[in-house]
Design a protein around this motif. Structure first.
Motif, mmCIF file in Angstrom:
data_model
loop_
_atom_site.group_PDB
_atom_site.id
_atom_site.type_symbol
_atom_site.label_atom_id
_atom_site.label_comp_id
_atom_site.label_asym_id
_atom_site.label_seq_id
_atom_site.Cartn_x
_atom_site.Cartn_y
_atom_site.Cartn_z
ATOM 1 N N ASP A 1 49.409 62.506 35.250
ATOM 2 C CA ASP A 1 51.061 63.172 36.212
ATOM 3 C C ASP A 1 51.692 62.002 35.947
ATOM 4 O O ASP A 1 51.409 60.667 36.792
ATOM 5 N N GLN A 2 52.825 62.086 35.618
ATOM 6 C CA GLN A 2 53.795 61.148 34.633
ATOM 7 C C GLN A 2 54.529 60.411 35.821
ATOM 8 O O GLN A 2 54.441 59.621 36.475
ATOM 9 N N GLN A 3 54.497 61.469 36.287
ATOM 10 C CA GLN A 3 55.540 60.885 37.972
ATOM 11 C C GLN A 3 54.909 59.954 38.652
ATOM 12 O O GLN A 3 55.555 58.614 39.464
ATOM 13 N N LYS A 4 53.558 60.024 38.798
ATOM 14 C CA LYS A 4 52.406 59.360 40.003
ATOM 15 C C LYS A 4 52.137 58.070 39.315
ATOM 16 O O LYS A 4 52.467 56.929 39.305
ATOM 17 N N LYS A 5 52.189 58.230 37.355
ATOM 18 C CA LYS A 5 52.257 57.310 36.956
ATOM 19 C C LYS A 5 52.748 55.599 36.596
ATOM 20 O O LYS A 5 53.006 54.173 36.857
ATOM 21 N N ASN A 6 54.336 56.291 37.072
ATOM 22 C CA ASN A 6 55.709 55.872 36.529
ATOM 23 C C ASN A 6 55.984 54.718 38.299
ATOM 24 O O ASN A 6 56.084 53.925 38.550
ATOM 25 N N ASP A 7 55.552 55.885 39.507
ATOM 26 C CA ASP A 7 55.711 55.332 40.485
ATOM 27 C C ASP A 7 53.774 54.201 40.796
ATOM 28 O O ASP A 7 53.904 53.628 42.838
ATOM 29 N N TRP A 8 52.867 53.933 40.178
ATOM 30 C CA TRP A 8 52.094 53.333 40.357
ATOM 31 C C TRP A 8 52.037 51.753 40.703
ATOM 32 O O TRP A 8 52.884 51.036 40.244
ATOM 33 N N ASP A 9 52.104 51.580 41.830
ATOM 34 C CA ASP A 9 51.487 50.164 42.423
ATOM 35 C C ASP A 9 50.333 50.018 43.641
ATOM 36 O O ASP A 9 50.414 49.919 44.357
ATOM 37 N N ILE A 10 49.294 49.657 43.201
ATOM 38 C CA ILE A 10 48.047 49.189 44.005
ATOM 39 C C ILE A 10 47.383 48.260 43.476
ATOM 40 O O ILE A 10 47.263 47.922 42.595
ATOM 41 N N LYS A 11 47.785 47.342 44.668
ATOM 42 C CA LYS A 11 46.691 45.803 44.575
ATOM 43 C C LYS A 11 45.998 45.715 44.025
ATOM 44 O O LYS A 11 44.528 46.489 44.371
ATOM 45 N N PRO A 12 44.965 45.268 42.993
ATOM 46 C CA PRO A 12 43.961 44.969 42.351
ATOM 47 C C PRO A 12 43.457 43.882 43.193
ATOM 48 O O PRO A 12 43.692 43.454 43.769
ATOM 49 N N SER A 13 41.860 44.112 43.155
ATOM 50 C CA SER A 13 40.970 43.315 43.526
ATOM 51 C C SER A 13 41.000 41.961 43.162
ATOM 52 O O SER A 13 41.041 40.452 44.192
ATOM 53 N N ASN A 14 41.471 41.666 41.837
ATOM 54 C CA ASN A 14 41.581 40.498 41.455
ATOM 55 C C ASN A 14 42.861 40.056 41.460
ATOM 56 O O ASN A 14 43.760 41.034 41.277
ATOM 57 N N ARG A 15 43.610 38.768 41.204
ATOM 58 C CA ARG A 15 44.574 37.780 41.262
ATOM 59 C C ARG A 15 45.357 38.406 39.095
ATOM 60 O O ARG A 15 44.339 37.693 38.572
ATOM 61 N N PRO A 16 46.736 38.802 39.777
ATOM 62 C CA PRO A 16 46.541 38.853 38.462
ATOM 63 C C PRO A 16 46.725 37.399 37.719
ATOM 64 O O PRO A 16 45.913 37.833 36.513
ATOM 65 N N ILE A 17 46.964 36.348 37.877
ATOM 66 C CA ILE A 17 46.611 35.348 37.498
ATOM 67 C C ILE A 17 44.771 34.817 36.525
ATOM 68 O O ILE A 17 45.246 34.461 35.714
ATOM 69 N N GLN A 18 45.026 35.344 38.287
ATOM 70 C CA GLN A 18 43.177 35.143 37.066
ATOM 71 C C GLN A 18 42.678 36.491 35.315
ATOM 72 O O GLN A 18 41.955 35.909 34.286
ATOM 73 N N GLU A 19 43.614 37.681 35.618
ATOM 74 C CA GLU A 19 43.406 38.416 34.695
ATOM 75 C C GLU A 19 44.373 38.076 33.327
ATOM 76 O O GLU A 19 43.415 37.925 32.653
ATOM 77 N N LEU A 20 45.263 36.914 33.795
ATOM 78 C CA LEU A 20 45.895 36.660 32.847
ATOM 79 C C LEU A 20 44.743 35.765 32.638
ATOM 80 O O LEU A 20 44.439 34.924 30.968
ATOM 81 N N GLU A 21 44.265 34.465 33.000
ATOM 82 C CA GLU A 21 43.584 33.338 32.079
ATOM 83 C C GLU A 21 42.199 34.081 31.806
ATOM 84 O O GLU A 21 41.654 33.290 30.679
#
Lengths: 351, 539
Positions: B359-379
């Motif tokens: 569902d594109q609408q759901k994708k556009n509104d997607w905002d689910i906090k991830p388990s890892n901190r984003p900065i960890q993912e960037l690292e």
């Protein structure tokens, strides 16, 4: 960290040494092909134009296109560097093993004269014009000179007086005078003219370098059946077809040297350029002038046959008396590659 | 050159920058800052960001040129940041910069130092600058032994091979040469490979014999290959089993050179091999540095440690100026990609659930906090990928538009000969080209880096000759440079040197170059033959 100051002095020195070698190579090239076009204006730095140095590597050729997108090679063009005129001439001199001419003669005497260039309130010679101008101005200011009111008095007061003050001027006597003699009766154009120009150019540069540019006077004499002095430009331009007599040029040079300069304090040089075709007893007369008049006072006399023909016999005639002469040098030039041989013959020392 | 603690104001700024970097949990090596004047800066750059270098004419030429440019006002001599990463890292500040600029340089350096520490290519190593100073000493000693003339000749010859360094290539030394000893290389570039765990299998000799389908002929061939391999290694000490793209690395290890000559090659290799890391990670690296620079600078402005936020904003936007793909600006592209990826992680958009959502609408509104901190993912990204994968994964057509990578001045687009069908949009000044084409072009860059691909494919060609291979990409080599380059390689290899480019075999020995026509061979054929213990080319 050991270094206190980061610099590339050692590498810059290595590059300068490399360039020195390049200059050395360039001088060799000039000497080998007799090309003195690098000289430019006398006493100015010689600009050397050399191919830029880039370490070669495997890279794309031009035909591939798209060069601008890659990590392009630097330069690829020319690098320019200036060589001081003095350094350049020193290199030429050392390569040709030419002697140091400035040791010759007594050239350090200066002529002293007085010129009236400044004016002051005291002195002996009154400058009437300046004094009157100042007096007139003062009279107008004081109201003694008002033509509208019929007042015509111009009072000359002490303060208005202006005197001429002489200034001591030291002019160095010419350390060297060089006479260039050219035969305008032969066809001086094309290759012949270029050869003559190159030789004259080198002689000018060489003597300027030895005595200092301002201490050398260059005078140009041309002759056919008659001899007269010309400007340098005309030396290469005037021509005449007809008979010729070289001895009158030598005679004129001697006269000029004797009358215009102090023989005891001037270094004289004379260089003759012609096709060497002389008639009658011209050679004999030249020999007489050289032996009796010029050799005792001249440092060097060079006679060069430029592209001599089958009738050229000036050098042949003169060699009877002047082969291996310390002052009179005879030479021939047939091609540019012989320029250096001629210069060596004119200026070198006999061993 | 002086230490930063000689300037109290800068020293204080350095402490603040380090404090904030620590507070942000950055993994940093020891960082040492120095202050240089303009000419020192110029000289440092010509020494490849090391404080010393052996004497050579190339550095001299560039420095003389640079001095002239600085004196005539053609070059300001102001550089944004210069850092030699490693542990410790050495960063150099230009004494003509304002305190705000110095602070931003220090914050930027934080990003670079961390990136070198973390990245998969492991650019950072212990005492790199000190090691170079040791190598310079060795070269200087060698120089006295060789004599000035021989030293310069050898150095100048080796300059030709500097662009032929590829320590991280698919065909680097480790992946193309096997030898009987472990070479104690004085280099830092090799990445220790993880040991492959050998799985235990059930063993039955009888079954193996019964199931073996190989014929005697095959077995004999295999034995012969092994024997040849062993013989070659024992005779020469090494064997090529794949084309070797790291040509300077190869010559450094295997050319018959005196120790003085080896010292020169070693110095060149170590100082230049980091360029390969830079070119493979430039977008990520500069983007990472800009990302942390901005974060730290904002903290400094907040606590009023520095003034001039408007000036900083101007400088920042000047550095992060969008450019078209062929003149890519790694600062702009890298910074914007990292911030974009961070946003994706923040909203949990890099997850299986997100990709599987239809569902594109759901994708556009997607905002689910991830388990890892984003900065960890960037690292994690820094630790695992280089620019190629970074772009392949995250550079979408939308981003290509957004970052103006496919926007080219109309006139220039015409000059580049871009097909009309590839232009998707036009206005009075600009043409926008197909984003797919842009991405392909940007990824292709990492296969050739706009340079010809050159490999060593035989070290015993025609009895001791070195055979070099130009991988055909339908572009010809610059003809007039083939001879001097081969001459320089010959000077180092001291035996005949050959080059195959297209259907021409060039040979150089005894100051003479010859060329003959040969049958063209493909790179794949060469690689296959090497793997099969065969001569790659026989003439």
């Amino acid at each position: 960290m050991v270094e206190d100051k980061i610099n590339s002095n050692e590498s810059e020195g290595a590059f300068n040494d490399f360039i020195e070698d390049r200059i050395d190579e360039m001088v060799d090239e000039i000497l080998n092909d007799g090309n003195f076009d690098h000289f430019g204006d006398r006493n100015s730095d010689i600009i050397v134009d050399a191919n830029d140095i880039i370490p070669p590597t495997f890279t794309y050729g031009d035909e591939g296109g798209g060069q601008g997108q890659g990590p392009g090679q630097e330069g690829g063009g020319k690098i320019k560097f200036g060589v001081p005129y003095k350094r350049f001439m020193e290199l030429i001199a050392s390569k040709l093993r030419l002697p140091d001419l400035s040791k010759e003669g007594n050239g350090k005497i200066k002529e002293i004269s007085y010129a009236y260039k400044t004016f002051g309130p005291t002195g002996i010679l009154l400058d009437k014009k300046r004094t009157f101008k100042r007096a007139l101005r003062t009279s107008i200011a004081t109201g003694s000179y008002v033509p509208q009111e019929d007042k015509w008095d111009v009072e000359i007061r002490r303060k208005d007086r202006r005197f001429k003050i002489p200034e001591r001027v030291e002019n160095p006597k010419y350390k060297a005078v060089v006479f260039y003699m050219g035969d305008i009766s032969y066809s001086t154009f094309g290759e012949r003219l270029e050869m003559e120009k190159r030789l004259v150019n080198f002689i000018q540069s060489w003597l300027d370098f030895n005595y200092g540019t301002n201490n050398v006077e260059h005078r140009f004499i041309v002759h056919d059946m008659d001899a007269y002095e010309v400007q340098q430009d005309e030396f290469y331009q005037v021509s005449n077809i007809g008979g010729t007599k070289a001895s009158i040029a030598f005679d004129l040079v001697y006269q000029l040297a004797f009358h215009d300069y102090s023989v005891s304090s001037t270094n004289f040089y004379a260089f003759y350029f012609g096709d060497g075709e002389v008639f009658g007893n011209d050679s004999k007369e030249i020999t007489e002038i050289l032996t009796e008049s010029m050799c005792p006072v001249f440092n060097r006399i060079g006679i060069t046959e430029v592209l001599p023909g089958r009738w050229s016999r000036l050098n042949q005639d003169l060699s009877k008396n002047f082969s291996h002469h310390p002052k009179v040098r005879l030479s021939k030039i047939q091609s540019n590659s012989q320029t250096i041989d001629v210069i060596k013959a004119l200026f070198g020392e006999y061993k | 050159m002086r230490l930063i603690n000689t300037d109290p104001e800068l020293f204080e700024l350095e402490q603040r920058v380090k404090h904030h970097a620590k507070a942000m949990n950055r993994s940093l090596p020891e960082m040492r800052f120095f202050i240089l004047d303009r000419l020192e800066f110029a000289s440092l750059l010509e020494k490849h960001v090391y404080p010393t270098s052996p004497s050579n004419i190339w550095e001299g030429k560039k420095m003389i040129n640079k001095k002239l440019q600085i004196e005539s006002g053609q070059e300001s001599g102001i550089y944004y940041e210069v850092v030699q990463t490693g542990n410790p890292s050495y960063a150099y500040l230009n004494n003509t910069n304002s305190p705000m600029m110095q602070a931003s340089v220090m914050a930027h350096v934080v990003g670079h130092c961390e990136f070198s520490e973390l990245n998969v290519l492991k650019d950072s190593n212990m005492d790199r600058t000190e090691f170079i100073m040791h190598l310079v000493k060795k070269v200087d000693n060698g120089r006295f032994q060789m004599g000035e003339k021989n030293y310069l000749n050898f150095w100048n010859a080796a300059e030709s091979i500097i662009p032929l360094i590829s320590p991280h290539s698919q065909f680097n030394l480790n992946r193309s040469i096997e030898d009987d000893t472990h070479h104690g290389q004085e280099t830092d570039s090799t990445v220790p490979e993880e040991k492959v765990k050998v799985l235990l299998r059930p063993f039955s000799h009888t079954m193996d014999t019964l199931l073996k389908t190989s014929s005697n002929e095959q077995i004999w061939q295999e034995e012969l290959q092994k024997k040849t391999q062993q013989e070659q290694i024992s005779r020469q000490g090494y064997r090529l089993f794949a084309p070797c793209q790291d040509i300077l690395g190869f010559l450094k290890n295997y050319a018959p050179c005196s120790w003085s000559e080896k010292a020169i090659l070693n110095y060149m290799y170590v100082t230049h091999s980091t360029h390969d890391f830079v070119v493979r990670t430039q977008i990520m690296n500069e983007g990472w540095a800009m990302y942390w620079e901005k974060k730290i600078m904002m903290e400094l402005f907040k606590e009023k440690a520095v003034k001039g936020i408007i000036d900083y904003a101007k400088t920042f936007s000047g550095v992060c100026l969008p450019r078209p793909f062929f003149a890519r600006n790694p600062y702009h592209l890298g910074y914007n990609l990292w911030t974009h990826i961070e946003q994706l992680y923040e909203k949990g958009k890099i997850s299986l659930d997100y990709w599987e959502e239809t569902d594109q609408q759901k994708k556009n509104d997607w905002d689910i906090k991830p388990s890892n901190r984003p900065i960890q993912e960037l690292e994690n990204l820094v630790k695992t990928v280089t620019d190629y994968e970074f772009l392949r994964r995250f550079l979408t057509p939308e981003l290509i538009f957004k970052f103006h990578l496919n926007r080219i001045p109309k006139q220039q687009a015409k000059g580049m000969g871009i097909n009309k069908n590839d232009i998707v949009k036009e206005d009075d000044h600009w043409s926008w080209i197909q984003p797919k084409m842009v991405k392909n072009e940007m990824l292709n860059f990492f296969t050739h880096f706009y340079r010809p691909r050159i490999y060593i494919i035989d070290n015993d060609f025609k009895d001791g000759g070195l055979l070099i291979f130009h991988r055909n990409d339908y572009r010809k080599l610059r003809k007039d440079w083939i001879r001097p380059t081969l001459a320089n390689i010959n000077f180092i290899w001291k035996s005949p040197v050959y080059l195959i480019s297209g259907n021409t075999l060039y040979s150089y020995s005894n100051h003479k170059m010859d060329e003959i026509e040969v049958n063209e061979v493909s790179f794949d054929q060469v690689a296959e033959k090497l793997q099969n213990f065969e001569k790659p080319v026989i003439v």
